[in-house]
Enzyme design. Sequence first.
Site, PDB file in Angstrom:
ATOM      1  N   CYS A  84      76.503 106.487  73.409  1.00  0.00           N
ATOM      2  CA  CYS A  84      75.429 106.026  74.421  1.00  0.00           C
ATOM      3  C   CYS A  84      74.183 105.290  73.652  1.00  0.00           C
ATOM      4  CB  CYS A  84      74.926 106.893  75.216  1.00  0.00           C
ATOM      5  SG  CYS A  84      73.493 106.362  76.202  1.00  0.00           S
ATOM      6  N   CYS A 125      75.402 102.691  76.186  1.00  0.00           N
ATOM      7  CA  CYS A 125      74.185 102.381  77.153  1.00  0.00           C
ATOM      8  C   CYS A 125      73.060 101.584  76.532  1.00  0.00           C
ATOM      9  CB  CYS A 125      74.162 103.806  77.935  1.00  0.00           C
ATOM     10  SG  CYS A 125      75.199 104.952  77.951  1.00  0.00           S
ATOM     11  N   LYS A 146      73.596  98.122  74.749  1.00  0.00           N
ATOM     12  CA  LYS A 146      74.024  97.267  75.970  1.00  0.00           C
ATOM     13  C   LYS A 146      72.825  96.939  76.766  1.00  0.00           C
ATOM     14  CE  LYS A 146      75.002  99.105  79.438  1.00  0.00           C
ATOM     15  NZ  LYS A 146      75.522  99.995  80.318  1.00  0.00           N
ATOM     16  N   TYR A 201      82.715  98.550  84.339  1.00  0.00           N
ATOM     17  CA  TYR A 201      81.318  98.440  84.009  1.00  0.00           C
ATOM     18  C   TYR A 201      81.227  97.642  82.673  1.00  0.00           C
ATOM     19  CZ  TYR A 201      79.964 102.778  86.507  1.00  0.00           C
ATOM     20  OH  TYR A 201      79.989 103.579  87.721  1.00  0.00           O
ATOM     21  N   GLU A 249      79.368  93.762  82.617  1.00  0.00           N
ATOM     22  CA  GLU A 249      77.997  93.730  81.861  1.00  0.00           C
ATOM     23  C   GLU A 249      78.013  92.901  80.903  1.00  0.00           C
ATOM     24  OE1 GLU A 249      76.747  98.332  82.967  1.00  0.00           O
ATOM     25  OE2 GLU A 249      77.593  97.947  81.268  1.00  0.00           O
ATOM     26  N   HIS A 308      55.870  97.190 101.515  1.00  0.00           N
ATOM     27  CA  HIS A 308      55.669  95.739 101.896  1.00  0.00           C
ATOM     28  C   HIS A 308      54.895  94.931 100.797  1.00  0.00           C
ATOM     29  CE1 HIS A 308      56.764  92.124 104.072  1.00  0.00           C
ATOM     30  NE2 HIS A 308      55.568  91.771 104.000  1.00  0.00           N
ATOM     31  N   GLU A 336      62.287  97.934 100.728  1.00  0.00           N
ATOM     32  CA  GLU A 336      61.956  98.097 102.014  1.00  0.00           C
ATOM     33  C   GLU A 336      63.110  97.985 103.146  1.00  0.00           C
ATOM     34  OE1 GLU A 336      59.254  95.633 104.106  1.00  0.00           O
ATOM     35  OE2 GLU A 336      59.268  94.461 102.344  1.00  0.00           O
TER      36      GLU A 336
END
Length: 462
Positions: free
Chosen positions: A43, A48, A51, A180, A184, A439, A444
């Site tokens: 990682c 991760c 990346k 993934y 990516e 908002h 939302e």
Amino acid sequence: MSDFDLDLFVLGAGSGGVRAARIAAGHGAKVAIAEEFRTGGTCVIRGCVPKKIMVLASRFHDAFDDAAGYGWTLSTKPQFSWPALIAAKDKEIGRLSALYRQNLERSGVTQYQSRAVLEDAHTVKLLADGKTLRAKNILIATGGHPVIPHIPGAELAISSNEAFDLKELPKRILIVGGGYIALEFACLFHRLGSEVTLIHRGEKILRGFDEDLRDELMLAMAGEGITLKMNNTVAKIEEAPKGCRKVHYISGDDDEFDVVFFATGRAPNTSGIGLDNAGVTLKENGAVKVDDKSCTNVGHIFAVGDVTDRVNLTPVAIREGHALADTLFGNNAWTPDHSLVATAVFSTPELGAIGMTEQDAREKLIPVDIYRAKFRSLKHTMTRRQERTFMKLVVESKTDKVLGVHIMGEDAGEIIQLAAVAIGMGATKKDFDRTVAVHPTAAEELVTMREKVNVPNPGGAI
């Protein structure tokens, strides 16, 4: 402890191993950890974190372009330097690896930079100096590695390991895979300036994700200019002039690229670490077989993270390691819940998902109501970009419980993290509906969707 040097020996200093070691030491256990390479594991070093750094770098391409819609004029065309990005990435990875080592030291964990091998069920040998240690408990946290298929010319291709350290940005790159990592890297290389082709043996990308999410991301990637080749894959690779690679597809045609990058899967790191000497049982794919408490068939040997091939995500490995340390040494037995794990795909646009897909529910004959929203975000009403945001709720008809949330769009990973809290608490659609919207935001839409999509349920119920 008369027969043992340690309460716990950990093989592998990745996310799961480091967390287990630190927590165990914090509970007063005598702990050592061995790592052959750099502390931090996949990682931090080649997964991760680097990346995501590269993904963020690639998105500045859009930001510069979008700025014009908001009145900004750049006096000169932005210039990108691949070597500068790699140098900055390496500096940050070095800082994080050092931080991991410091945290282990502060926790009182003894660290060895060495490959460790089990000589028997309690004895670990450090290959760097031949030293042996006896441990009452042993944790296997050695992670996994990328696998390149055995095809002619496979040695001419790279994996994600090498992609982080390419000397220059490839002009033309072929990425093989539909998960993934493939998506990516396809998106980030495209935005950094490469001509990207993604080839996948299946009809769609991201097996296991909601069908709508899969379809929407494929449309978005193709719309951005990434070439998608579905139902196809690489048969062989040959050297071509000027250092290029000639790729032959199983469909019979061929192409040339500067780099061929396989992202077709990973395998657990269980070979050559002496698990057979300790009598540890492996699965057919070589992963360590464990129960829900991360215990192997040998009662004092445990395994966490990708080496077990359960849910191969860093946060899951961390929780597995933490739970094990608390259970063994903290008088606090608990097990991680693998059934409800949020995830993000850092493609551009980004994906976030938690819970059941629509297909999961229908296969289990659960009557569901489906809510969808697809819109152009406020940000892109002012730009030339046609990117759409997509959101979907899967709701159990009888109980009104929200079973799944699926998002594509900017900051989907950030949004899904909080959605996961609600889903984990058993939130209903009424709970979403009575939540006042923030908002103007994209998020939302999650609390303002009212109209059901009229799709037949199992047995014909609507």
